[in-house]
Structure formats: C-alpha cells, structure tokens
Write a protein that holds these residues in place. Structure first.
Motif, PDB file in Angstrom:
ATOM      1  N   ARG A   1      43.524 -42.783 -86.718  1.00  0.00           N
ATOM      2  CA  ARG A   1      42.880 -42.753 -85.418  1.00  0.00           C
ATOM      3  C   ARG A   1      42.509 -41.532 -84.987  1.00  0.00           C
ATOM      4  O   ARG A   1      41.172 -41.075 -84.443  1.00  0.00           O
ATOM      5  N   GLN A   9      35.283 -36.067 -72.515  1.00  0.00           N
ATOM      6  CA  GLN A   9      36.332 -36.797 -71.742  1.00  0.00           C
ATOM      7  C   GLN A   9      36.168 -38.297 -71.485  1.00  0.00           C
ATOM      8  O   GLN A   9      36.859 -38.972 -71.315  1.00  0.00           O
ATOM      9  N   PHE A  16      44.788 -36.365 -77.678  1.00  0.00           N
ATOM     10  CA  PHE A  16      43.745 -36.700 -78.748  1.00  0.00           C
ATOM     11  C   PHE A  16      42.504 -35.894 -77.875  1.00  0.00           C
ATOM     12  O   PHE A  16      41.696 -35.473 -78.413  1.00  0.00           O
TER      13      PHE A  16
HETATM   14  O1  LIG Z   1      35.672 -43.226 -76.963  1.00  0.00           O
HETATM   15  C1  LIG Z   1      35.413 -42.002 -76.715  1.00  0.00           C
HETATM   16  O2  LIG Z   1      34.235 -41.398 -76.359  1.00  0.00           O
HETATM   17  C2  LIG Z   1      36.359 -41.086 -77.462  1.00  0.00           C
HETATM   18  O3  LIG Z   1      36.313 -39.847 -77.680  1.00  0.00           O
HETATM   19  C3  LIG Z   1      37.659 -41.687 -77.811  1.00  0.00           C
HETATM   20  C4  LIG Z   1      38.821 -41.670 -76.787  1.00  0.00           C
HETATM   21  C5  LIG Z   1      40.053 -42.260 -77.537  1.00  0.00           C
HETATM   22  O4  LIG Z   1      40.934 -41.809 -77.822  1.00  0.00           O
HETATM   23  O5  LIG Z   1      40.016 -43.614 -77.560  1.00  0.00           O
HETATM   24  C6  LIG Z   1      39.116 -40.357 -76.417  1.00  0.00           C
HETATM   25  C7  LIG Z   1      38.629 -39.451 -75.454  1.00  0.00           C
HETATM   26  C8  LIG Z   1      37.941 -40.363 -74.268  1.00  0.00           C
HETATM   27  O6  LIG Z   1      38.572 -40.059 -73.007  1.00  0.00           O
HETATM   28  C9  LIG Z   1      37.763 -41.909 -74.519  1.00  0.00           C
HETATM   29  C10 LIG Z   1      38.360 -42.314 -75.547  1.00  0.00           C
END
Ligand SMILES: O=C(O)C(=O)C[C@]1(C(=O)O)C=C[C@@H](O)C=C1
Length: 102
Positions: A36, A54, A91
């Motif tokens: 992931r 974000q 993440f």
């Molecule tokens: O979907 C995104 O835009 C991502 O960057 C992935 C992710 C996730 O880890 O699921 C990470 C950051 C965002 O807040 C939303 C989701």
C-alpha cells in the motif's frame, strides 16, 4: 484476500499453533501495508499541491468505508476507523515528504 492457514482456529492443538497463525497473519498484513505504501509514494506524482496530497474529502470517505467494511465483517468499526486514521496520517506525512522531493 485469500489467507491459507496451516490450522483453522478450531483445529489448533495448542497456543503454539494459535501464535504461529497470528504471526503469519500479522506478517501478511504488514507485507500488504508495505505494498500500500508504494502506491502512496506513487500518488504524489499525480498531486499538484499539499492540499491535493492531504485530500481531506477522500481521507474521510476512505475512513468511513473501512469502518463500514469492518462492521460488516464483525469487527468494531470505530476501532478500525481509528486504526486507519493513525496509519494513514503516517502515510500522508510520507507522501508529503515524497511530494517535497519532486
Ligand atoms: O487517495 C489519495 O489521494 C491518497 O493519497 C491516498 C490516501 C490513503 O492513504 O488512502 C492518502 C492520503 C489522502 O488523505 C487520502 C487517501
């Protein structure tokens, strides 16, 4: 996800069998989290700002879905939601670092 246990829960003979399965399950979960993570790092390529990184709306809907999945699978959805919120905050911090590097 297909998980192939050596012993199903009811077929475990002792705590050693139980703990071997638990270790195997957790190792599999962590391996998948690492997969992931590779997608998170790749995501920064498609983002134009730190606000995009974000992605608050997606963050919230993603957490709601995990809560729903957990509830459907007989887990406490709120516990899983909190776990994912903590994990994905980590993440996001990593994605922000990746974004700053590009
Ligand atoms: O979907 C995104 O835009 C991502 O960057 C992935 C992710 C996730 O880890 O699921 C990470 C950051 C965002 O807040 C939303 C989701």
């Amino acid at each position: 996800m297909q998980y192939h246990p050596v012993h199903a829960p009811a077929e475990c003979h002792d705590m050693s069998d139980i703990r071997k399965e638990i270790d195997h399950i957790d190792y599999t979960v962590i391996q998948l989290l690492s997969v992931r993570f590779n997608y998170i790092k790749a995501a920064s390529k498609f983002k134009k700002s730190t606000t995009d990184v974000q992605a608050t709306e997606r963050f919230n809907s993603m957490l709601e879905k995990r809560k729903q999945w957990a509830d459907e699978l007989g887990l406490n959805g709120e516990v899983i939601r909190t776990l994912y919120a903590d994990l994905v905050k980590y993440f996001i911090a990593e994605e922000l670092k990746e974004f700053a590097r590009k």
